[in-house]
Design a protein around this motif. Structure first.
Motif, PDB file in Angstrom:
ATOM      1  N   PHE A 172       0.833  -1.205   0.000  1.00 47.51           N
ATOM      2  CA  PHE A 172       0.000   0.000   0.000  1.00 47.51           C
ATOM      3  C   PHE A 172       0.873   1.262   0.000  1.00 47.51           C
ATOM      4  O   PHE A 172       0.646   2.212  -0.751  1.00 47.51           O
ATOM      5  N   LEU A 173       1.904   1.285   0.843  1.00 48.00           N
ATOM      6  CA  LEU A 173       2.785   2.442   0.928  1.00 48.00           C
ATOM      7  C   LEU A 173       3.550   2.671  -0.368  1.00 48.00           C
ATOM      8  O   LEU A 173       3.718   3.804  -0.818  1.00 48.00           O
ATOM      9  N   VAL A 174       4.022   1.579  -0.970  1.00 52.56           N
ATOM     10  CA  VAL A 174       4.729   1.710  -2.249  1.00 52.56           C
ATOM     11  C   VAL A 174       3.785   2.235  -3.323  1.00 52.56           C
ATOM     12  O   VAL A 174       4.148   3.097  -4.132  1.00 52.56           O
ATOM     13  N   ALA A 175       2.552   1.731  -3.324  1.00 57.38           N
ATOM     14  CA  ALA A 175       1.566   2.190  -4.308  1.00 57.38           C
ATOM     15  C   ALA A 175       1.249   3.672  -4.116  1.00 57.38           C
ATOM     16  O   ALA A 175       1.103   4.420  -5.088  1.00 57.38           O
ATOM     17  N   ASN A 176       1.156   4.110  -2.865  1.00 58.55           N
ATOM     18  CA  ASN A 176       0.918   5.529  -2.596  1.00 58.55           C
ATOM     19  C   ASN A 176       2.031   6.396  -3.157  1.00 58.55           C
ATOM     20  O   ASN A 176       1.792   7.464  -3.727  1.00 58.55           O
ATOM     21  N   SER A 177       3.273   5.940  -2.985  1.00 58.59           N
ATOM     22  CA  SER A 177       4.417   6.718  -3.450  1.00 58.59           C
ATOM     23  C   SER A 177       4.490   6.755  -4.969  1.00 58.59           C
ATOM     24  O   SER A 177       4.895   7.762  -5.559  1.00 58.59           O
ATOM     25  N   SER A 178       4.091   5.672  -5.605  1.00 63.94           N
ATOM     26  CA  SER A 178       4.216   5.578  -7.054  1.00 63.94           C
ATOM     27  C   SER A 178       3.010   6.144  -7.791  1.00 63.94           C
ATOM     28  O   SER A 178       3.158   6.855  -8.788  1.00 63.94           O
ATOM     29  N   LEU A 179       1.801   5.836  -7.290  1.00 65.49           N
ATOM     30  CA  LEU A 179       0.581   6.182  -8.019  1.00 65.49           C
ATOM     31  C   LEU A 179      -0.159   7.373  -7.431  1.00 65.49           C
ATOM     32  O   LEU A 179      -0.987   7.970  -8.127  1.00 65.49           O
ATOM     33  N   SER A 180       0.076   7.705  -6.180  1.00 65.16           N
ATOM     34  CA  SER A 180      -0.639   8.719  -5.410  1.00 65.16           C
ATOM     35  C   SER A 180      -1.868   8.084  -4.768  1.00 65.16           C
ATOM     36  O   SER A 180      -2.407   7.078  -5.247  1.00 65.16           O
ATOM     37  N   GLN A 181      -2.315   8.681  -3.647  1.00 60.65           N
ATOM     38  CA  GLN A 181      -3.467   8.164  -2.927  1.00 60.65           C
ATOM     39  C   GLN A 181      -4.748   8.256  -3.738  1.00 60.65           C
ATOM     40  O   GLN A 181      -5.689   7.485  -3.530  1.00 60.65           O
ATOM     41  N   ALA A 182      -4.819   9.188  -4.662  1.00 63.27           N
ATOM     42  CA  ALA A 182      -6.016   9.343  -5.487  1.00 63.27           C
ATOM     43  C   ALA A 182      -6.263   8.109  -6.349  1.00 63.27           C
ATOM     44  O   ALA A 182      -7.398   7.839  -6.757  1.00 63.27           O
ATOM     45  N   ILE A 183      -5.199   7.356  -6.629  1.00 60.64           N
ATOM     46  CA  ILE A 183      -5.314   6.138  -7.435  1.00 60.64           C
ATOM     47  C   ILE A 183      -5.308   4.899  -6.549  1.00 60.64           C
ATOM     48  O   ILE A 183      -6.171   4.024  -6.659  1.00 60.64           O
ATOM     49  N   SER A 184      -4.333   4.818  -5.647  1.00 63.74           N
ATOM     50  CA  SER A 184      -4.134   3.589  -4.874  1.00 63.74           C
ATOM     51  C   SER A 184      -5.240   3.344  -3.854  1.00 63.74           C
ATOM     52  O   SER A 184      -5.672   2.204  -3.661  1.00 63.74           O
ATOM     53  N   PHE A 185      -5.733   4.397  -3.200  1.00 65.73           N
ATOM     54  CA  PHE A 185      -6.724   4.198  -2.146  1.00 65.73           C
ATOM     55  C   PHE A 185      -8.014   3.566  -2.679  1.00 65.73           C
ATOM     56  O   PHE A 185      -8.501   2.580  -2.093  1.00 65.73           O
ATOM     57  N   PRO A 186      -8.612   4.090  -3.741  1.00 65.71           N
ATOM     58  CA  PRO A 186      -9.831   3.425  -4.239  1.00 65.71           C
ATOM     59  C   PRO A 186      -9.591   1.989  -4.681  1.00 65.71           C
ATOM     60  O   PRO A 186     -10.404   1.104  -4.405  1.00 65.71           O
ATOM     61  N   LEU A 187      -8.464   1.744  -5.365  1.00 62.95           N
ATOM     62  CA  LEU A 187      -8.198   0.390  -5.862  1.00 62.95           C
ATOM     63  C   LEU A 187      -8.023  -0.601  -4.717  1.00 62.95           C
ATOM     64  O   LEU A 187      -8.584  -1.705  -4.735  1.00 62.95           O
ATOM     65  N   ILE A 188      -7.244  -0.207  -3.706  1.00 63.46           N
ATOM     66  CA  ILE A 188      -6.966  -1.128  -2.607  1.00 63.46           C
ATOM     67  C   ILE A 188      -8.134  -1.187  -1.635  1.00 63.46           C
ATOM     68  O   ILE A 188      -8.244  -2.115  -0.836  1.00 63.46           O
TER      69      ILE A 188
END
Length: 375
Positions: free
Chosen positions: A309-325
């Motif tokens: 989750f943290l890596v995804a936040n850094s790479s994609l931003s929370q606007a992308i990673s939060f809804p997906l995860i």
């Protein structure tokens, strides 16, 4: 000779000063790595409670403590692998928020039942995590996407899919009350059914015509607060990453560098709550010995998912990673219930699951097509 040494000293001082003021930029994490991290997070969040699903845990506080021990140990190993980066006390707050939200969920389920509680906290968690990153709340730098309208549509569909999943009924009957089955956790991940026979009686009392409206309102408020806490878990680490140049020159953009700080916050806050629990229980906490090892394993799996989750936040931003995860693990958890635990049966439930999954797939497509723009 003395002049030569002074010149060398001056050059070294200048190099150190420049490196301190303008640290070298971190290499950008490829977007592909971000989506791989999302997949890892979804798989481990959606499966992390399966090892403990058949063990009684009663009120869940002892189970959570041993689970948090597994989380912390995993964080320590990851910290060594990434080279022991600086420890940021601010990130401890994120860990404390997660533990507090998780403990609140215990009381929320007994008041409002699983369905309503899940809907409230999943919705508030998804919205808070997405909005804080997208709009730049709490001092964060607003995260931009190339196609905001696609992002809005995807988030809206993700929330609506939660409404669809709310109508799925489990096939457990009264004689199975007390067995541990995976349910949906406040951040979209599965957890263990903490209901005991006594708690189920309490829930049936609250569902009677004489229901206490005041308790129902309190339960709804606590569910929303729990979801908000989950949505703010990454805010401290994201804040540090966003202010590396002006406030945190030793900070990194690598999300794994904040794992140990976050997990230490989880462990310390869990220990604090468990101490209070033992005092209230007069040093007689409920501990089921056979569930201790599964709790550790659940903690390790959860920690791996959180790292992704943290890596995804850094790479994609929370606007992308939060809804997906937020939408992925609950879908996988329902699959576990259908294919492995067999507590979701019947064509009606299958059609509801299929319809909800289609909506979630469409939501994920819109979210991915919105495309993140690196800060």
């Amino acid at each position: 000779m003395h002049v030569f040494q002074d010149e060398i000293t001056e050059n070294i001082t200048t190099i150190i000063a420049n490196s301190t003021i303008t640290p070298s930029p971190d290499p950008t994490t490829p977007i592909g790595i971000g989506y791989i991290s999302v997949l890892i997070s979804v798989i481990f969040f959606g499966s992390n409670f399966v090892p403990a699903a058949k063990y009684p845990i009663k009120d869940g506080l002892s189970f959570q403590f041993f689970m948090c021990c597994g989380i912390w140990i995993t964080g320590a190993v990851i910290n060594l692998i990434v080279g022991s980066p600086p420890f940021f006390p601010l990130v401890l707050i994120g860990g404390a928020l997660w533990t507090t939200g998780n403990i609140l969920s215990v009381f929320v389920i007994t008041i409002n039942g699983l369905g309503l509680s899940m809907l409230l906290w999943c919705t508030s968690n998804l919205f808070m995590g997405w909005a804080s990153g997208h709009f730049g709340w709490f001092g964060l730098i607003a995260e931009q996407v190339e196609k905001p309208i696609f992002n809005y549509i995807g988030v809206t569909l993700a929330v609506l899919s939660g409404l669809v999943f709310l109508f799925i009924n489990t096939g457990k009957n009264k004689k199975n009350i007390g067995e541990q089955q995976p349910i949906l956790q406040s951040d979209g991940t599965p957890t263990i059914n903490r209901f005991t026979e006594e708690e189920s009686k309490m829930d049936s009392t609250l569902s009677s015509p004489k229901i206490n409206i005041r308790m129902r309102i309190i339960g709804c408020v606590l569910a929303i607060i729990s979801g908000i806490f989950f949505g703010l878990v990454f805010t401290p680490s994201t804040y540090i990453q966003d202010h590396r140049k002006d406030k945190y020159p030793t900070a990194s953009k690598n999300g794994l560098h904040y794992i140990f700080s976050l997990f230490t916050g989880i462990f310390l806050s869990s220990s604090f709550y468990y101490l209070i629990y033992m005092i209230v229980k007069r040093n007689r906490p409920y501990v089921y010995i056979e569930s201790i090892l599964p709790a550790f394993i659940c903690g390790i799996m959860w920690a791996i998912a959180e790292a992704g989750f943290l890596v995804a936040n850094s790479s994609l931003s929370q606007a992308i990673s939060f809804p997906l995860i937020s939408i992925g693990p609950s879908t996988l958890a329902v699959l576990w219930s259908i294919l492995y635990f067999k507590d979701i049966v019947g064509l009606r439930n299958y059609f509801i699951f299929g319809g909800g999954t289609v909506i979630r797939i469409i939501a994920a497509i819109f979210i991915i097509l919105s495309k993140p723009i690196p800060n």
